[in-house]
Scaffold this motif. Structure first.
Motif, short mmCIF file in Angstrom:
data_model
loop_
_atom_site.label_atom_id
_atom_site.label_comp_id
_atom_site.label_asym_id
_atom_site.label_seq_id
_atom_site.Cartn_x
_atom_site.Cartn_y
_atom_site.Cartn_z
N THR A 11 0.83 -1.20 0.00
CA THR A 11 0.00 0.00 0.00
C THR A 11 0.86 1.25 0.00
O THR A 11 0.57 2.23 -0.70
CB THR A 11 -0.92 0.02 1.24
OG1 THR A 11 -1.73 -1.17 1.24
CG2 THR A 11 -1.82 1.24 1.23
N ALA A 12 1.95 1.22 0.77
CA ALA A 12 2.86 2.37 0.82
C ALA A 12 3.47 2.64 -0.54
O ALA A 12 3.57 3.80 -0.97
CB ALA A 12 3.95 2.11 1.85
N ILE A 13 3.88 1.60 -1.25
CA ILE A 13 4.47 1.77 -2.57
C ILE A 13 3.45 2.36 -3.54
O ILE A 13 3.75 3.29 -4.30
CB ILE A 13 5.00 0.43 -3.09
CG1 ILE A 13 6.22 -0.01 -2.27
CG2 ILE A 13 5.37 0.52 -4.57
CD1 ILE A 13 6.68 -1.42 -2.55
N LEU A 136 4.37 -7.30 -3.35
CA LEU A 136 4.89 -5.97 -3.03
C LEU A 136 4.91 -5.05 -4.24
O LEU A 136 4.50 -3.89 -4.15
CB LEU A 136 6.31 -6.09 -2.46
CG LEU A 136 6.46 -6.36 -0.97
CD1 LEU A 136 7.93 -6.47 -0.61
CD2 LEU A 136 5.81 -5.26 -0.15
N PHE A 137 5.40 -5.54 -5.38
CA PHE A 137 5.69 -4.66 -6.50
C PHE A 137 4.84 -4.88 -7.74
O PHE A 137 4.74 -3.98 -8.57
CB PHE A 137 7.17 -4.81 -6.90
CG PHE A 137 8.13 -4.44 -5.81
CD1 PHE A 137 8.38 -3.11 -5.51
CD2 PHE A 137 8.78 -5.42 -5.08
CE1 PHE A 137 9.27 -2.76 -4.51
CE2 PHE A 137 9.69 -5.08 -4.08
CZ PHE A 137 9.92 -3.74 -3.79
N SER A 147 5.99 4.44 -12.53
CA SER A 147 6.82 5.19 -11.57
C SER A 147 8.16 4.48 -11.36
O SER A 147 9.19 5.14 -11.18
CB SER A 147 6.08 5.35 -10.24
OG SER A 147 5.97 4.12 -9.54
N TYR A 148 8.17 3.14 -11.38
CA TYR A 148 9.44 2.42 -11.27
C TYR A 148 10.36 2.81 -12.44
O TYR A 148 11.55 3.08 -12.25
CB TYR A 148 9.23 0.90 -11.32
CG TYR A 148 8.31 0.32 -10.29
CD1 TYR A 148 8.06 0.96 -9.08
CD2 TYR A 148 7.68 -0.92 -10.51
CE1 TYR A 148 7.22 0.40 -8.13
CE2 TYR A 148 6.85 -1.48 -9.57
CZ TYR A 148 6.60 -0.82 -8.39
OH TYR A 148 5.77 -1.36 -7.44
N GLY A 248 5.18 7.27 2.16
CA GLY A 248 4.09 6.33 1.94
C GLY A 248 3.97 5.32 3.06
O GLY A 248 2.86 4.97 3.49
N ILE A 249 5.11 4.85 3.57
CA ILE A 249 5.10 3.92 4.71
C ILE A 249 4.51 4.59 5.93
O ILE A 249 3.70 3.98 6.67
CB ILE A 249 6.52 3.40 4.99
CG1 ILE A 249 7.00 2.50 3.85
CG2 ILE A 249 6.58 2.65 6.31
CD1 ILE A 249 8.44 2.08 3.95
N LEU A 250 4.87 5.83 6.18
CA LEU A 250 4.31 6.56 7.33
C LEU A 250 2.80 6.69 7.21
O LEU A 250 2.07 6.55 8.19
CB LEU A 250 4.94 7.96 7.43
CG LEU A 250 6.42 8.02 7.84
CD1 LEU A 250 6.90 9.46 7.83
CD2 LEU A 250 6.62 7.39 9.22
#
Length: 331
Positions: A11-13, A136-137, A147-148, A248-250
């Motif tokens: 979700t953060a990514i 994850l990705f 974006s990657y 994003g993690i925060l």
């Protein structure tokens, strides 16, 4: 890895994607020596425009294209005022931020909280089934995958191409670049408009993907965070991207904490990622970090080649482009 942790990181990514586009765009612009302080207003106005166009045309592509054009138009005003008229880049950007923010609220009234199209999920065949890495990705959408590629492209372009060397030159020593035949004015315009287009795409990424829909002040605060990440990321694409993902993690952790602590006011969790991000960026700034790790690294100097030490120092130290914010007048 625990499934819940994988979900938080994934979700953060995904939610960092709009920031990635905005930060990469501003990185290219500032590397050329131009400060585009209108990022906050540009994101708001392009988010509204992208959503309105996508809803009216039922085309996500047109929505992103319209948002990119809005970003370029705002950047054009910044470029003309700063490069041609040689006025204060900070003042121009700040005024445009206020203007674009108010315009987004005024012009976006008809589409406030109206359902509209969103970017569909698109797990990559084969890759999304890889344990841990896949969820994850590769279980996101095309915007996230783009974006990657953007991060990799910006890094490679800046440090491994002749054009990237020229870009860094016009931001560091424009007079020397001009003496070698580089059209500094043209390229500053080019990278300012390119950066503006990426910031515009970031706005559409909010309203058509991350925070689907439109409401007043829909993306308030993210433009300032993008500017802060670029500065504390040392204008280096990889470090800037890490800063965006950290934010994003925060945000993901704040959402989890909000559901776990219902007694705490929701405003605390809404504001917490912004506050923690600024604190973290301040404590990981280059000079402070170098002073902190030097007592550990110095005794081990003999173990590392000089080229590796120089590379590490370049990554840790934050030094803005020497000509950032300064006007240039060809002789």
């Amino acid at each position: 890895m625990e499934p819940e942790l994988i979900t938080i990181l994934a979700t953060a990514i995904a939610t960092s994607t709009p920031l990635i586009f905005a930060c990469m765009g501003e990185t290219l612009t500032e590397r050329a020596g131009v400060i585009n302080l209108s990022v906050e207003g540009t994101i708001l106005l392009s988010a509204m425009t992208g959503f309105a166009i996508a809803k009216a045309s039922n085309s996500l592509l047109l929505g992103f294209l319209g948002a990119a054009i809005v970003g370029m138009l705002v950047a054009l005003v910044v470029a003309y005022g700063a490069i041609t008229l040689r006025q204060s880049q900070v003042a121009i950007g700040f005024v445009l931020t206020l203007l674009c923010g108010d315009l987004s609220s005024f012009l976006g009234n008809p589409v406030v909280r109206v359902p509209g199209p969103t970017v569909p999920n698109f797990p990559l065949p084969g890759l999304h089934q890889i344990p841990v890495i896949g969820p994850l990705f590769f279980q996101a959408d095309l915007l996230v995958y783009s974006s990657y590629l953007l991060i990799g492209f910006c890094w490679f372009y800046l440090y491994h191409t002749r054009s990237g060397l020229t870009l860094r030159a016009i931001g560091e020593q424009p007079a020397a670049a001009f003496a070698r035949g580089t059209d500094v004015i043209f390229w500053r315009y080019f990278y300012t408009l390119l950066g503006g287009a990426l910031v515009g795409i970031a706005g559409a990424a909010f309203s058509l993907d991350f925070k689907a829909g439109w409401s007043h002040r829909h993306t308030a605060g993210y433009g300032w965070i993008a500017l802060a990440i670029v500065i504390f990321g040392g204008w280096q694409p990889l470090r800037v991207a890490l800063g965006a993902y950290f934010f994003g993690i925060l945000q993901s952790l704040a959402s989890v904490a909000q559901s776990s602590l219902p007694a705490v006011p929701t405003q605390v969790f809404t504001v917490a990622p912004f506050v923690l991000m600024i604190v973290a960026l301040a404590f990981t700034s280059g000079e402070w970090l170098v002073r902190t790790v030097s007592p550990v690294v110095n005794p081990l100097r003999a173990l590392f080649p000089a080229s590796l030490r120089r590379s590490l120092a370049q990554q840790l130290l934050i030094s803005p482009p020497a000509a950032l914010g300064k006007s240039f007048e060809p002789d």
